[in-house]
Write a protein that holds these residues in place. Structure first.
Motif, PDB file in Angstrom:
ATOM      1  N   ARG A 144      -1.852  18.782  39.924  1.00 53.68           N
ATOM      2  CA  ARG A 144      -2.409  18.112  41.122  1.00 53.68           C
ATOM      3  C   ARG A 144      -3.282  16.921  40.778  1.00 53.68           C
ATOM      4  O   ARG A 144      -2.961  16.018  41.498  1.00 53.68           O
ATOM      5  N   ARG A 215       4.328  22.803  41.475  1.00 47.49           N
ATOM      6  CA  ARG A 215       3.634  23.149  42.827  1.00 47.49           C
ATOM      7  C   ARG A 215       2.301  22.216  42.640  1.00 47.49           C
ATOM      8  O   ARG A 215       2.218  21.740  43.833  1.00 47.49           O
ATOM      9  N   GLU A 219       1.282  19.611  45.705  1.00 49.23           N
ATOM     10  CA  GLU A 219       0.015  19.783  46.252  1.00 49.23           C
ATOM     11  C   GLU A 219      -0.959  18.451  46.229  1.00 49.23           C
ATOM     12  O   GLU A 219      -1.429  18.093  47.220  1.00 49.23           O
ATOM     13  N   PRO A 228      -5.380  17.128  52.042  1.00 50.52           N
ATOM     14  CA  PRO A 228      -5.086  18.527  51.683  1.00 50.52           C
ATOM     15  C   PRO A 228      -4.391  19.357  52.857  1.00 50.52           C
ATOM     16  O   PRO A 228      -4.743  19.329  53.887  1.00 50.52           O
ATOM     17  N   VAL A 231       0.691  24.824  51.421  1.00 50.02           N
ATOM     18  CA  VAL A 231       1.807  24.336  50.842  1.00 50.02           C
ATOM     19  C   VAL A 231       2.253  25.773  50.521  1.00 50.02           C
ATOM     20  O   VAL A 231       1.834  26.637  49.906  1.00 50.02           O
TER      21      VAL A 231
END
Length: 254
Positions: A144, A215, A219, A228, A231
């Protein structure tokens, strides 16, 4: 681009060196290589093999480039003749002729297209992460952070799905998107499939780490673009693998 005929057959030179093994200062083999790559199809094949972590068959190369195998085969042979490619045979199970697997020749001149040493570093770091027993959420958090950094150059209000598609394409995922409207026809889901995973070899050996990083990157990138959002990320081991589902507005603006 037209190409002059270049002969690479015939007797060896200077003590037995074949034409594909250049002496220091001998430019003719390099000229043959550059002429071979002057063809757009051969250049595309070279790029495909340069980024591949393993040798590839004629059929695999043809499928990746959306070409017929009969189109690809003579180009591969030409590139082998001038010293760009190595080829080995692999026996198939059952009947049938062995298939040829192509890779960049070990002594091919550096053209700035060959794989970098980063995959080796990545494999070592993945092994360390696995041995450390890091939790998937901890790994995703690192992804992230990177995703948010990647989102910074994008202007405010950039369409999230379009931006993510561009980012994934730049990373080599060859993304494909399909958008399905929701029940009320004013919201829906964008499904982005990863047609090619540049980290496939690493993910197959350690999907819990690689897919968690990916992932997290998705995100973080979406959060940096539009805030945000939920997902649904499908990893390599899911029933429907290697895709991400993102809520999107598909109706007319309010």
């Amino acid at each position: 681009m037209s190409e002059d005929p270049v002969s690479v057959d015939g007797p060896t030179v200077d003590g037995g060196l074949p034409p594909t093994a250049p002496r220091s200062g001998d430019r003719s083999p390099r000229l043959a290589i550059l002429k071979a790559l002057g063809d757009n199809t051969r250049y595309a094949i070279y790029l495909e093999l340069a980024r591949s972590p393993a040798p590839r068959s004629t059929a695999q190369i043809a499928e990746s480039l959306d070409l017929h195998v009969n189109t690809v085969r003579p180009h591969l042979e030409r590139m082998r003749e001038v010293g760009l490619l190595d080829v080995r045979s692999e026996s198939r199970r059952g009947v049938g002729r062995p298939q040829h697997l192509y890779s960049l020749a070990a002594d091919a001149p550096s053209l700035g297209l060959e794989p970098s040493p980063y995959p080796t570093i990545a494999r070592m770091l993945l092994r360390l992460a696995a041995e450390a027993g890091l939790e998937p959420d901890t790994i995703a958090a690192a992804g992230r952070d990177q995703g948010e950094l990647d989102a910074r150059p994008w202007p405010a209000g950039a369409p999230p799905v379009e931006a993510l598609m561009t980012e994934l394409d730049a990373l080599g995922f060859d993304p494909e998107v399909a958008i399905e409207a929701g029940v009320d026809d004013d919201d829906g889901v964008a499904t982005i499939a990863f047609a090619h995973c540049p980290f496939a070899e690493l993910a197959e050996s350690n999907p819990s780490v690689v897919c968690a990083l990916h992932r997290g990157m998705v995100e973080g990138f979406l959060a940096g673009i539009d805030g945000p959002c939920p997902v649904s990320f499908h990893t390599l081991v899911d029933r429907e693998p290697c895709l991400v589902e993102i809520p999107v507005a598909v109706g007319p603006p309010a």
